[in-house]
Design a protein around this motif. Structure first.
Motif, mmCIF file in Angstrom:
data_model
loop_
_atom_site.group_PDB
_atom_site.id
_atom_site.type_symbol
_atom_site.label_atom_id
_atom_site.label_comp_id
_atom_site.label_asym_id
_atom_site.label_seq_id
_atom_site.Cartn_x
_atom_site.Cartn_y
_atom_site.Cartn_z
ATOM 1 N N THR A 1 -18.414 77.168 31.602
ATOM 2 C CA THR A 1 -18.031 77.672 30.273
ATOM 3 C C THR A 1 -19.183 78.309 29.496
ATOM 4 N N SER A 2 -20.409 78.220 30.014
ATOM 5 C CA SER A 2 -21.525 78.827 29.297
ATOM 6 C C SER A 2 -22.626 79.223 30.276
ATOM 7 N N PRO B 1 -14.414 80.088 36.743
ATOM 8 C CA PRO B 1 -13.892 79.685 35.424
ATOM 9 C C PRO B 1 -14.296 78.282 34.980
ATOM 10 N N SER C 1 -15.203 89.184 31.340
ATOM 11 C CA SER C 1 -15.945 90.340 30.828
ATOM 12 C C SER C 1 -17.218 90.543 31.640
ATOM 13 N N LYS D 1 -23.433 90.978 26.654
ATOM 14 C CA LYS D 1 -22.064 91.379 26.991
ATOM 15 C C LYS D 1 -22.003 92.891 26.940
ATOM 16 N N PHE E 1 -18.145 87.183 33.737
ATOM 17 C CA PHE E 1 -18.035 85.856 33.127
ATOM 18 C C PHE E 1 -16.970 85.886 32.042
ATOM 19 N N ASN E 2 -16.057 84.934 32.077
ATOM 20 C CA ASN E 2 -14.970 84.862 31.096
ATOM 21 C C ASN E 2 -14.173 86.163 31.013
#
Length: 256
Positions: free
Chosen positions: A63-64, A60, A141, A75, A138-139
């Protein structure tokens, strides 16, 4: 005790309980095999024959994700959880998605001293090759990092029939299977041979030569073609029509 889900085609095992995979950080490892797996039938030697696909988990604190070169971050579209009739599907029965949204692109493909920008843009809905790329969580998903060359086409509407193939890809409407033999006998659904003939609906912009110039494909929209039987990605339109997306090199002949 390792937690596991056994089926005829796959198994998911907690990686923390497999000493032979020590050092792998992903939260789970998926094994593809053949036949029915029975409890107690797997040994350490057995694992060496199994195909391993690990899902990388991004912490986490990051962030990118910025893809490099000609790579693209997609995604993944969530799998359908219900049939058109509203019946809830179990996890194993849900078809694996082959599409998603582009969320980041690299600087482009390098040919000699020239860098060609990616032909897909952020926000585009794309269809990609079934076994391409590296899956990344990631995030919260599921994402896929893959090369632009593994993207079959851009989907401009919500119906697969409107896909715009990229580069050397050809999008074909599959001919319907013969319902009768030459002698007039009616064939059952299971005994109908999968056709390898269809009509090219759309074609990509062509291949790139060593200098970055486009070379037009030898197949054109409207051609009736014969293609390799086990090539490409099978796709289905909203009305149930069967399509296939494959590389131009898998088209063997134009029929007339």
């Amino acid at each position: 005790m390792a937690t596991s889900q056994l089926t005829a085609s796959s198994m998911t095992v907690s990686v923390r309980n497999l000493a032979s995979f020590e050092g792998i950080r992903p939260s789970s490892v998926k094994f593809s095999s053949f036949g029915t797996l029975k409890p107690g039938s797997l040994s350490q030697r057995s694992f060496k024959r199994l195909f391993v696909k690990a899902v990388a988990v991004v912490a986490p604190k990051y962030t990118s994700i910025k893809p490099l070169g000609d790579r693209v971050l997609v995604k993944i579209k969530e799998a359908e959880q219900k049939t058109e009739g509203g019946i809830l599907l179990p996890t194993m029965a849900q078809s694996k998605p082959q599409g998603g949204e582009v969320v980041a692109v690299g600087e482009g493909k390098t040919i000699g001293k020239t860098i060609l920008e990616s032909s897909v843009k952020t926000g585009a809905q794309v269809i990609y090759s079934k076994y391409a790329g590296t899956e990344v969580e990631f995030n919260g998903s599921n994402h896929l990092i893959l090369k632009e060359d593994d993207i079959v086409g851009v989907l401009e509407t919500d119906d697969i029939k409107d896909v715009k193939p990229l580069n050397d890809r050809v999008f074909i409407k599959v001919a319907e299977a013969e319902e009768k033999t030459a002698g007039g006998l009616l064939l059952t659904e299971a005994s109908r041979e999968k056709p390898s003939i269809g009509t090219a609906i759309a074609v990509g912009s062509g291949t790139l030569d060593e200098e970055g110039n486009r070379k037009q494909l030898s197949v054109a929209a409207g051609n009736i073609v014969l293609y390799s039987k086990y090539a490409g990605n099978d796709l289905k339109g909203n009305d149930g029509t069967n399509y296939i997306a494959l590389r131009a090199s898998d088209v063997m002949a134009v029929l007339s």
